[in-house]
Design a protein around this motif. Structure first.
Motif, short mmCIF file in Angstrom:
data_model
loop_
_atom_site.label_atom_id
_atom_site.label_comp_id
_atom_site.label_asym_id
_atom_site.label_seq_id
_atom_site.Cartn_x
_atom_site.Cartn_y
_atom_site.Cartn_z
N GLN A 1 0.49 -1.13 0.56
CA GLN A 1 0.01 0.34 -0.08
C GLN A 1 0.60 1.26 -0.13
O GLN A 1 0.16 2.69 -0.38
CB GLN A 1 -1.18 0.03 1.11
N VAL A 2 2.23 1.24 0.15
CA VAL A 2 2.90 2.22 0.01
C VAL A 2 3.18 3.12 -1.14
O VAL A 2 3.21 2.04 -2.25
CB VAL A 2 4.44 1.78 0.94
N PRO A 3 2.96 4.50 -1.45
CA PRO A 3 2.97 4.46 -2.79
C PRO A 3 4.31 4.81 -3.25
O PRO A 3 5.36 4.92 -2.63
CB PRO A 3 1.94 5.85 -2.73
N GLN A 4 4.00 4.87 -5.01
CA GLN A 4 5.75 5.13 -5.39
C GLN A 4 6.25 6.75 -4.89
O GLN A 4 4.66 7.34 -5.24
CB GLN A 4 5.17 5.26 -7.24
N CYS A 5 6.79 7.13 -4.67
CA CYS A 5 7.61 8.42 -4.57
C CYS A 5 7.14 9.60 -5.49
O CYS A 5 7.79 9.11 -6.76
CB CYS A 5 8.88 8.67 -4.53
N HIS A 6 6.37 10.81 -5.49
CA HIS A 6 6.22 11.46 -6.66
C HIS A 6 7.63 11.88 -7.32
O HIS A 6 8.75 12.13 -5.63
CB HIS A 6 5.21 12.96 -6.48
N ARG A 7 7.75 12.79 -8.21
CA ARG A 7 9.60 12.59 -8.91
C ARG A 7 9.97 13.85 -8.02
O ARG A 7 10.68 14.00 -8.27
CB ARG A 7 9.04 13.41 -10.00
N GLY A 8 8.38 14.85 -7.79
CA GLY A 8 9.47 16.64 -6.94
C GLY A 8 9.20 15.86 -5.53
O GLY A 8 9.24 17.31 -4.84
N LEU A 9 9.00 14.77 -4.80
CA LEU A 9 8.45 14.61 -3.72
C LEU A 9 7.83 14.71 -2.89
O LEU A 9 8.20 14.98 -1.32
CB LEU A 9 9.89 14.33 -2.69
N ALA B 1 14.43 1.15 -2.61
CA ALA B 1 12.96 2.20 -2.09
C ALA B 1 12.00 2.87 -4.06
O ALA B 1 12.19 1.55 -4.66
CB ALA B 1 14.12 3.83 -2.83
N VAL B 2 10.90 2.74 -3.45
CA VAL B 2 9.66 2.81 -4.62
C VAL B 2 9.55 5.00 -5.32
O VAL B 2 9.03 5.23 -4.70
CB VAL B 2 8.28 2.36 -4.23
N GLY B 3 10.85 4.16 -6.14
CA GLY B 3 10.61 5.48 -7.02
C GLY B 3 11.51 6.32 -6.72
O GLY B 3 11.29 7.94 -7.09
N CYS B 4 12.36 6.60 -5.33
CA CYS B 4 13.71 7.28 -4.70
C CYS B 4 14.23 6.88 -4.62
O CYS B 4 15.09 7.89 -4.79
CB CYS B 4 12.36 8.39 -3.74
#
Length: 492
Positions: free
Chosen positions: A20-28, A314-317
């Motif tokens: 359920q942990v979302p991917q990090c947004h590009r701008g964090l 990490a997931v996206g970061c």
């Protein structure tokens, strides 16, 4: 980036589903950055870190559409690195609202435990010769006008397996056998969708080259893009290679690529990919010039100018975390190189950041007296100095390195947050030096910050985000973190 100087309260239990942990947004956006102040903070998160590593590997596996499961970070290895790394520093990125862990990275000073260790990209045991041959084969194919690997067939229309077999000149049963594992349910009567990729040769087949004319060994190596030594290693049974001026007869067949000896780095099927490696051995030679010292059977041999990325998930970061730490390292002028042991599934990720595979070999023995009789072996990171059963470590360590020295000359001096003076190393199973209970705090180096470092300062928090209670159905959620270890720790 300034560290949290107050150890504060240890993070609470982490009971949530990693899925359920979302991917990090590009701008964090919606994230906070933490710099754990002590080893206890890292230990308290170790099970949570392992769960995130499993989830990150599973997401990458789905993204690449791989059938084989990608390796992850076992919690025992994470705890071992947290316990042993001297110094220890790093970052965590968490979801601001829920406190969920979205990424972490730890760094230390590179340490080896083998009685004899050498950076060497040209030694046969280092594993780079098959990779250099593979890169040379890719360059030859591109020079011939190939855009995809001729060992594969990519369907451009709704072909049947029988049509493809007739087109490529294979028995239909053989074509099915070669691809049954990759394409489940494949039969001789199957109709494939456009874009389906089928293998035309066994995965471990070797590429050979038959001479169309008499040619000297030197000229042949220039045509193939191989060194004489590499060609000799690929053809150990061929003593006819001889000297550079020796002429080989027309019709001579030589092995020019050994697929079975190449590391299984996940790639898009049929893609022509050159791996980033230390092609000419200069990176290994530069690393070997670095100062080091210590006892491999006690404190380890410490390389004070070589940093190591020891843990990352990490997931996206992940890229942002690595680049932040590279900014820190460059600004600190404390280290000349960064090295790491890469999981095969993460190799393309590190290559995109500028890392290259570098060869390493070692000799393992219980004592100095036995060292002379010990064979030169591939390097297994984290193996003990007297390790006898190296096969228990799985595949040879895929070591990668990045040279920071070119950046050091022009890098702006900044409040980097990196430790300038490493703390004394600790013996395996022994006591940590006084003050070693805290994750080593940085001494600032004056100067300008990068945009990424300024962004990190904006995200930095001194308080651990609160994790909401677990959902009613928490099957599969990571267990609460263990209590802080007592005594000498996992290796004690």
């Amino acid at each position: 980036v300034a560290a949290n100087e107050d150890p504060g309260t240890l993070p609470g239990p982490a009971r949530y589903l990693p899925s359920q942990v979302p991917q990090c947004h590009r701008g964090l956006e919606g994230a906070v950055l933490l710099r754990p102040a002590t080893r206890l903070h890292w230990f308290a998160c170790s099970v949570e870190m392992a769960a995130l590593a499993d989830e990150a590997a599973a997401r990458r596996q789905r993204k690449l559409r791989l059938r084989a499961q990608l390796p992850s970070l076992p919690v025992a290895y994470i705890a071992d690195r947290i316990d042993m790394d001297e110094p220890l520093w790093g970052y965590q990125l968490r979801d601001r609202e829920h406190g969920w862990l979205q990424g972490f990275i730890t760094l230390t000073t590179f340490t080896t435990w083998a009685r004899e260790f050498v950076w060497d990209s040209n030694h046969e045991s280092a594993g780079l010769i098959p990779m250099r041959a593979a890169n040379a084969a890719v360059r030859r194919l591109r020079a011939q006008g190939h855009e995809t690997d001729p060992d594969f067939f990519v369907s451009e229309d709704s072909h049947t397996v029988r049509q493809i077999a007739a087109t490529v000149g294979l028995e239909v049963g053989e074509l099915v056998r070669l691809n049954r594992d990759q394409v489940p349910g494949l039969t001789t009567k199957a109709k494939l969708q456009a874009g389906t990729c089928l293998r035309l040769r066994p995965e471990d087949a070797a590429d050979t080259h038959t001479l169309a004319r008499s040619i000297s060994v030197r000229d042949l190596c220039e045509e193939l893009g191989l060194t004489m030594r590499d060609l000799a290693v690929l053809n150990p049974e061929r003593t006819v290679l001889g000297s550079a001026t020796n002429r080989l007869k027309k019709g001579t067949t030589l092995r020019v690529r050994d697929h079975a000896s190449e590391p299984s780095v996940p790639t898009t099927p049929a893609a022509l990919v050159e791996r980033a490696i230390d092609e000419d051995g200069t990176l290994a030679a530069a690393l070997n010039k670095q100062k080091r010292g210590g006892d491999p059977a006690d404190t380890g041999v410490v390389w004070p100018r070589v940093a190591e990325i020891s843990l990352l998930a990490a997931v996206g970061c992940g890229r942002w975390l690595v680049e932040l730490c590279l900014d820190d390292l460059r600004a600190s002028h404390t280290y000349d190189f960064v090295v790491l042991q890469a999981a095969l599934g993460a190799v393309p990720f590190y290559e995109a950041l500028g890392f290259r595979r570098v060869g390493a070999v070692a000799r393992y023995a219980a004592s100095e007296a036995e060292l002379e009789q010990a064979p030169v072996a591939p390097y297994y990171h984290w193996a003990a100095s007297d390790q006898a059963q190296l096969d228990q470590f799985g595949e040879v360590s895929y070591m990668m390195a990045l040279d920071l020295r070119a950046a050091h000359a022009d890098a702006p001096r900044g409040d980097s947050g990196m430790p300038v003076v490493a703390t004394p190393p600790r013996a395996k199973g022994g006591k940590r030096p006084a003050g070693g209970g805290r994750a080593d705090q940085p001494q600032c180096v004056r100067g300008r910050e990068t945009a990424r470092m300024r962004r990190a300062r904006e995200l930095l928090t001194h308080a651990w985000p609160a994790v909401p209670p677990a959902p009613a159905d928490s099957a599969g959620a990571p267990a609460p973190p263990p209590p802080p270890p007592r005594g000498p720790g996992p290796n004690g």
